[in-house]
Enzyme design. Structure first.
Site, PDB file in Angstrom:
ATOM      1  CG  ASP A  30      37.218  37.988  28.401  1.00  0.00           C
ATOM      2  OD1 ASP A  30      38.326  38.556  28.497  1.00  0.00           O
ATOM      3  OD2 ASP A  30      36.824  37.182  29.260  1.00  0.00           O
ATOM      4  CG  ASN A  89      38.776  41.440  29.616  1.00  0.00           C
ATOM      5  OD1 ASN A  89      39.814  40.784  29.701  1.00  0.00           O
ATOM      6  ND2 ASN A  89      37.749  41.261  30.443  1.00  0.00           N
ATOM      7  CD  GLU A 139      41.332  36.791  29.639  1.00  0.00           C
ATOM      8  OE1 GLU A 139      41.725  37.466  28.672  1.00  0.00           O
ATOM      9  OE2 GLU A 139      40.334  37.082  30.317  1.00  0.00           O
ATOM     10  CG  ASP A 199      34.677  39.876  45.906  1.00  0.00           C
ATOM     11  OD1 ASP A 199      34.853  38.673  45.603  1.00  0.00           O
ATOM     12  OD2 ASP A 199      34.884  40.321  47.045  1.00  0.00           O
ATOM     13  CG  ASN A 234      41.509  40.877  33.461  1.00  0.00           C
ATOM     14  OD1 ASN A 234      41.687  39.686  33.691  1.00  0.00           O
ATOM     15  ND2 ASN A 234      40.533  41.305  32.679  1.00  0.00           N
TER      16      ASN A 234
END
Length: 285
Positions: free
Chosen positions: A198, A150, A17, A122, A104
């Protein structure tokens, strides 16, 4: 399936990423292993390990005026990473969350702020947030109620922010106050009926490139939301995109696949007609 993007480098990453063009080189992360990596000049060589954090590493941006230093979305918060491997935490806002969380994706905007999203392991609906790091180091929760954010990606003047909420299959566009970083009311930009949006980046024409997880494709959308290009790659889970001049780099993931193919987890490249700028830097006061 026709392939538009070709695999490069010897590595296959668990979750590649946060790919960025910085100082003439391409950098990326492998989130679960906590590694910041650099692409070598030889496309057949392995990726070079720049540093290891010891916690999941979601994304980085360079720190202006501090060669080899990075601001990072890592672990449960945001930190500064020095060229000697030293870590200074600015905040760990997800330490006490009711769900098990990690940081993230993230990026700096053209005005020198850093933005990063969190997510529950999760993917609990509504449990995640987007954080803004101002130039004085203050960390503010800017958007709540997200599931798996994202991006974000920014227009060249920093007045528009694109943010994906991946599990919900949407990309929203927010107005940004350049002086304060405050966000206005978002508008729905793109909805995905197949795959999950994403990583993203904006090119020199203001178009948005989106890696579409689960489809083996990367899409380009004009500022009016109309798709102009669809590129294919031989990997199921494209995760991050960046423009290094006129070369599009796309990262992918092996993690979560029961039977990964030979190119799942690879980094891919393709020449494109419209280049993009290098990654913006975090500019501390």
């Amino acid at each position: 399936m026709a392939t538009d993007l070709m695999p490069r480098y010897a590595d296959r990453l668990e979750l590649g990423e946060g790919v960025r063009s910085v100082d003439g080189r391409v950098f990326l992360v492998d989130i679960p292993t906590g590694r910041l990596l650099a692409a070598p000049a030889d496309p057949a060589a392995p990726l070079e390990t720049v540093l290891r954090t010891g916690v999941p590493l979601g994304a980085v941006a360079p720190v202006a005026g501090r060669p080899g230093s990075w601001i990072a979305a890592a672990g449960t918060g945001i930190c500064l990473l020095g060229p000697d491997g030293g870590t200074r935490w600015l905040a760990r806002p997800e330490d006490d969350a009711p769900e098990r969380m990690r940081m993230n994706d993230g990026s700096a905007d053209p005005h020198g702020r850093f933005w990063a999203g969190s997510m529950a392991y999760d993917a609990v609906a509504g449990a995640s947030s987007l954080y803004r790091v101002d130039r004085d180091g203050t960390v503010t929760r800017a958007v709540t109620g997200l599931t798996v954010p994202n991006g974000p990606a920014f227009s060249a003047d920093g007045t528009l922010m694109y943010l994906a909420d991946s599990v919900k299959g949407v990309v929203r566009r927010y107005p940004v106050d350049p002086a304060s970083g405050e966000l206005g009311t978002p508008q729905l930009f793109v909805t995905f009926s197949e795959g999950l949006p994403d990583g993203m980046t904006v090119d020199d024409e203001g178009a948005l490139w989106v890696a579409v997880w689960g489809t083996g494709t990367v899409h380009r959308y004009r500022p009016d939301g109309v798709r102009s290009h669809l590129l294919r790659l031989p990997a199921a889970q494209p995760a991050g995109v960046c423009l290094h001049g006129d070369t599009l780099h796309v990262t992918s993931a092996r993690g979560g696949l029961a039977d990964p193919g030979p190119y799942d987890g690879a980094v891919f490249t393709a020449r494109v007609e419209v280049p993009g700028p290098p990654a913006a830097a975090y500019r501390p006061l």
